[in-house]
Design a protein around this motif. Structure first.
Motif, short mmCIF file in Angstrom:
data_model
loop_
_atom_site.label_atom_id
_atom_site.label_comp_id
_atom_site.label_asym_id
_atom_site.label_seq_id
_atom_site.Cartn_x
_atom_site.Cartn_y
_atom_site.Cartn_z
N TRP B 249 -2.41 -18.19 38.02
CA TRP B 249 -2.12 -18.24 39.44
C TRP B 249 -1.34 -19.47 39.84
CZ3 TRP B 249 -7.24 -18.11 37.59
CH2 TRP B 249 -7.98 -19.28 37.71
N ILE B 250 -0.48 -19.28 40.86
CA ILE B 250 0.29 -20.36 41.48
C ILE B 250 -0.07 -20.32 42.97
CG2 ILE B 250 2.60 -21.22 42.04
CD1 ILE B 250 3.61 -19.62 39.57
N LEU B 251 -0.58 -21.41 43.49
CA LEU B 251 -1.03 -21.43 44.89
C LEU B 251 -0.18 -22.38 45.73
CD1 LEU B 251 -4.86 -21.45 44.19
CD2 LEU B 251 -3.51 -19.52 44.99
N GLY B 252 -0.29 -22.24 47.03
CA GLY B 252 0.48 -23.09 47.94
C GLY B 252 1.98 -22.91 47.74
N ALA B 253 2.38 -21.68 47.42
CA ALA B 253 3.78 -21.40 47.09
C ALA B 253 4.45 -20.63 48.22
CB ALA B 253 3.86 -20.61 45.79
N GLY B 254 5.50 -21.21 48.75
CA GLY B 254 6.28 -20.52 49.77
C GLY B 254 7.53 -19.95 49.12
N VAL B 255 7.50 -18.65 48.80
CA VAL B 255 8.66 -18.03 48.16
C VAL B 255 9.81 -18.01 49.17
CG1 VAL B 255 9.57 -15.87 47.20
CG2 VAL B 255 7.28 -16.64 46.57
N ASN B 256 10.96 -18.55 48.77
CA ASN B 256 12.09 -18.62 49.71
C ASN B 256 13.35 -17.93 49.22
OD1 ASN B 256 12.76 -20.51 47.77
ND2 ASN B 256 12.11 -22.26 49.05
N LYS B 257 13.36 -17.49 47.97
CA LYS B 257 14.56 -16.80 47.47
C LYS B 257 14.19 -15.96 46.24
CE LYS B 257 19.31 -17.86 46.10
NZ LYS B 257 20.26 -18.92 45.78
N GLU B 259 16.12 -13.82 43.16
CA GLU B 259 17.35 -13.39 42.49
C GLU B 259 16.97 -12.41 41.40
OE1 GLU B 259 20.62 -16.79 42.62
OE2 GLU B 259 18.82 -17.47 41.61
N ASP B 260 17.96 -11.86 40.72
CA ASP B 260 17.66 -10.86 39.69
C ASP B 260 16.73 -11.45 38.64
OD1 ASP B 260 17.72 -8.51 38.31
OD2 ASP B 260 19.51 -9.04 37.17
N GLY B 261 15.45 -11.10 38.70
CA GLY B 261 14.49 -11.58 37.70
C GLY B 261 14.03 -13.00 37.92
N LEU B 262 14.31 -13.58 39.08
CA LEU B 262 13.88 -14.96 39.35
C LEU B 262 13.27 -15.07 40.74
CD1 LEU B 262 17.05 -16.91 38.07
CD2 LEU B 262 14.84 -16.76 36.88
N THR B 263 12.10 -15.70 40.82
CA THR B 263 11.47 -15.96 42.11
C THR B 263 11.48 -17.48 42.34
OG1 THR B 263 10.02 -14.05 41.86
CG2 THR B 263 9.33 -15.70 43.45
N HIS B 264 12.11 -17.91 43.42
CA HIS B 264 12.17 -19.33 43.74
C HIS B 264 11.14 -19.63 44.83
CE1 HIS B 264 15.98 -19.55 41.55
NE2 HIS B 264 16.33 -18.44 42.18
N TYR B 265 10.45 -20.75 44.70
CA TYR B 265 9.43 -21.08 45.69
C TYR B 265 9.28 -22.59 45.85
CZ TYR B 265 6.49 -21.81 41.53
OH TYR B 265 6.01 -22.24 40.31
N GLU B 266 8.83 -22.96 47.06
CA GLU B 266 8.55 -24.37 47.34
C GLU B 266 7.04 -24.56 47.32
OE1 GLU B 266 10.27 -25.74 51.04
OE2 GLU B 266 8.92 -27.48 51.11
N THR B 267 6.60 -25.65 46.75
CA THR B 267 5.15 -25.90 46.70
C THR B 267 4.76 -26.87 47.81
OG1 THR B 267 5.42 -27.76 45.21
CG2 THR B 267 5.10 -25.60 44.20
N LEU B 268 3.45 -27.01 48.02
CA LEU B 268 2.98 -27.90 49.09
C LEU B 268 3.38 -29.35 48.85
CD1 LEU B 268 -0.51 -26.39 49.96
CD2 LEU B 268 1.37 -26.76 51.56
N GLY B 270 6.22 -30.21 47.89
CA GLY B 270 7.64 -30.29 48.19
C GLY B 270 8.57 -29.97 47.03
N GLU B 271 7.99 -29.62 45.88
CA GLU B 271 8.84 -29.27 44.73
C GLU B 271 9.43 -27.87 44.90
OE1 GLU B 271 6.68 -29.51 41.08
OE2 GLU B 271 6.06 -31.58 41.47
N GLN B 272 10.64 -27.71 44.42
CA GLN B 272 11.27 -26.38 44.41
C GLN B 272 11.22 -25.87 42.97
OE1 GLN B 272 12.46 -24.68 47.14
NE2 GLN B 272 12.97 -22.96 45.82
N ASN B 273 10.48 -24.80 42.75
CA ASN B 273 10.29 -24.26 41.40
C ASN B 273 10.81 -22.84 41.30
OD1 ASN B 273 9.01 -26.60 40.59
ND2 ASN B 273 6.97 -25.84 41.07
N THR B 274 10.93 -22.38 40.07
CA THR B 274 11.39 -21.01 39.82
C THR B 274 10.51 -20.38 38.74
OG1 THR B 274 13.66 -21.60 40.36
CG2 THR B 274 13.37 -19.61 39.06
#
Lengths: 46, 485
Positions: B249-257, B259-268, B270-274
């Protein structure tokens, strides 16, 4: 630390005879919560 | 004689229409306006999304039923509200545009004495870049067509896995302020079980991604519940289930984009992860429909009716989390400016979230919006119908029926796998839905005896029994009204 589901607990969870009685129990309990009434909160506060 | 117009034929709109028709004599007119030609039992969409139920098993056409029962039906979408009428018509009305094949594009002013806005949420996919059901390997189970589509995507992936492909599956919320975690929770467990049934579980890595701060928040700030002889927090129960099923599980994740086969999200923090995915099911954020309202002189009065969703008798005064109370939540779902307009179910604007608001270090709000599932939607629709019925019969306003989510229980029978002998369900009841920290200060705002969890085969049977019972009820078959909302 994360709790684990024990072998005994899993047996209870998946045993159809035990679960049949659980089904009756759950149905009644859920009905009590759901049909147990609802209302406002503001008059209660007064 | 009164005319009651109901906008929407989902759980809320259909419940209101059926009770109004049953309790009012035929001299009163009940009219449903909905762009959908079918009624769908949304809680079973997750089973369509794993191919264990056909979409035709969870829906039926509305027009024949409404014709038989004497309920007017217009397959149209509402475009604007005129609660005072206009220069041509004295009575309040809604402007609608037909979407049926025979009348597509035609408009009509539908007058009313009472209006029930049960339009539910707009599935706001566009709030997340690239989140479009069926594109970028990301799907939804919010409607039966989405669920059908999700199953097509999943079954194709299962075939590839049978050929040896290693796959990554990501399921959860697709926006920083999405709600409906419960549906995603059910779906991830059902997908996991389906992969085991298809003997490809070892080929998949399954990840839960959510805007919740802790597992088991479900947009309700989590709960303390009794589980057998134990008392545990909901996050402990969900952790136990995920651990048992091998789900990360990944928590505190705000998915913001997406793409084909990729989910980008910001964490609480402030990191931007994929995270990569071969299949994703991400619940979009919900929003209001963007309706406009006008007064008699054609002046815009949208702010009197809408605050995203419809304004009702809630207390919308902005206050910090620590000062929120159950009294903030509406009781009658009546619009304060126009007393003949009501908004039950998901159509009303909540005063605030239930979960504690949290912001990332970059200032992005990442927390669940408040959920309003089928049960409270049905209950609030019935009490609105009952108040209208009383008002009509007594010929004066009656708001005797009340139902705050702070004084209402809810049952969430979450499917954890389909099958009469191999299935499983997680049954959770909560009372009240909105925690009352004053009344129950030591048990996280909930009454412990009425807030409990159970895991096992019986939960699946119960969910299946509810599926058949509620479709029976929705079809208004004999004694349907004896089945509670």
């Amino acid at each position: 630390m994360t709790r684990r589901i024990s072998k005994y607990k899993r047996f209870v969870m998946m045993n159809p005879i035990i679960q049949f009685f659980k089904f009756i129990y759950l149905s009644i309990k859920v009905l009590i919560v759901v049909a147990g009434g609802h209302g406002g909160t503001r008059q209660l506060e007064k | 004689m009164s005319k009651i117009v109901i906008l929407g034929a989902g759980i809320s709109g259909h419940v209101a229409a059926s009770h109004l028709r049953r309790k009012l004599d035929k001299s009163h007119e009940v009219v449903v306006v909905s762009p959908n030609s079918n009624y769908q039992w949304i809680p079973s969409n997750i089973w369509v999304g794993i191919g264990r139920m056909k979409s035709k098993e969870i829906l039926f056409p509305l027009a024949p039923l409404y014709k038989k029962k004497g309920i007017g039906f217009k397959q149209a979408k509402v475009t604007s509200f005129y609660p005072e009428g206009d220069s041509e018509i004295d009575k309040p009305f809604v402007m609608v545009e037909y979407v049926s094949e025979t009348m597509r594009g035609e408009t009509e002013k539908i007058t009313y004495d009472y209006l029930i806005n049960a339009t539910g949420p707009k599935l706001n996919f566009e709030a997340t870049e690239g989140l479009n059901p069926g594109t970028n390997k990301a799907y939804s189970v919010c409607t039966y067509t989405h669920a059908d589509h999700a199953w097509q995507g999943l079954s194709a992936l299962i075939e590839e896995m049978k050929q040896g492909k290693e796959a990554r599956i990501v399921i959860g919320t697709g926006h920083a302020k999405a709600t409906c975690q419960g549906a995603a929770f059910e779906y991830i467990l059902n997908v996991e079980q389906e992969l085991r049934r298809q003997k490809v579980r070892d080929k998949a890595k399954i990840t839960w991604i959510s805007n919740e701060y802790q597992l088991g928040d479900f947009g309700m700030d989590g709960m303390l519940l009794s589980y057998g002889s134990n008392i545990m927090k909901s996050h402990e129960m969900v952790e136990m289930v995920f651990e048992d099923r091998g789900i990360d599980w990944i928590l505190g994740a705000g998915v913001n984009k997406v793409e084909d086969g990729l989910t980008h999200y910001e964490t609480l923090n402030g990191e931007q992860n994929t995270i990569a995915h071969d299949f994703a099911m991400l619940i979009p954020s919900f929003s209001g429909h963007g309706f406009k309202a006008f007064d008699k002189n054609n002046q815009d009065i949208t702010e009197k009716l809408f605050k995203g969703f419809m304004i009702v008798d809630a207390d919308y005064t902005p206050r910090p989390y620590e000062e929120w109370t159950v009294q903030d939540w509406p009781e009658t779902y009546q619009n304060p400016s126009y007393k003949n307009i009501f908004a039950p179910g998901i159509a009303f604007a909540p005063p605030h979230s239930i979960s504690k608001p949290r912001k990332s270090s970059k200032g992005t709000e990442i927390f669940p919006a408040p959920p309003r599932t089928g049960m409270p939607s049905g209950i609030t629709a019935k009490l609105v119908a009952d108040n209208i019925i009383d008002s009509i019969k007594q010929q004066k306003e009656s708001l005797h029926h009340k139902g705050s989510m702070g004084n209402m229980g809810a049952a969430c029978i979450a499917s954890a796998g389909f099958g009469m002998t191999k299935g499983s369900g997680i049954s959770i009841t909560t009372y009240p839905i909105v925690p009352d920290y004053k009344k129950y200060p030591d048990t996280m705002g909930r009454k412990l005896g009425k807030t409990f969890g159970e895991i096992g085969l019986a939960g699946h049977w119960l969910k299946l029994a509810l599926h058949y019972a509620f479709i029976y009820k929705a079809k208004m078959k004999p004694f349907w009204y004896l089945i509670p909302e």
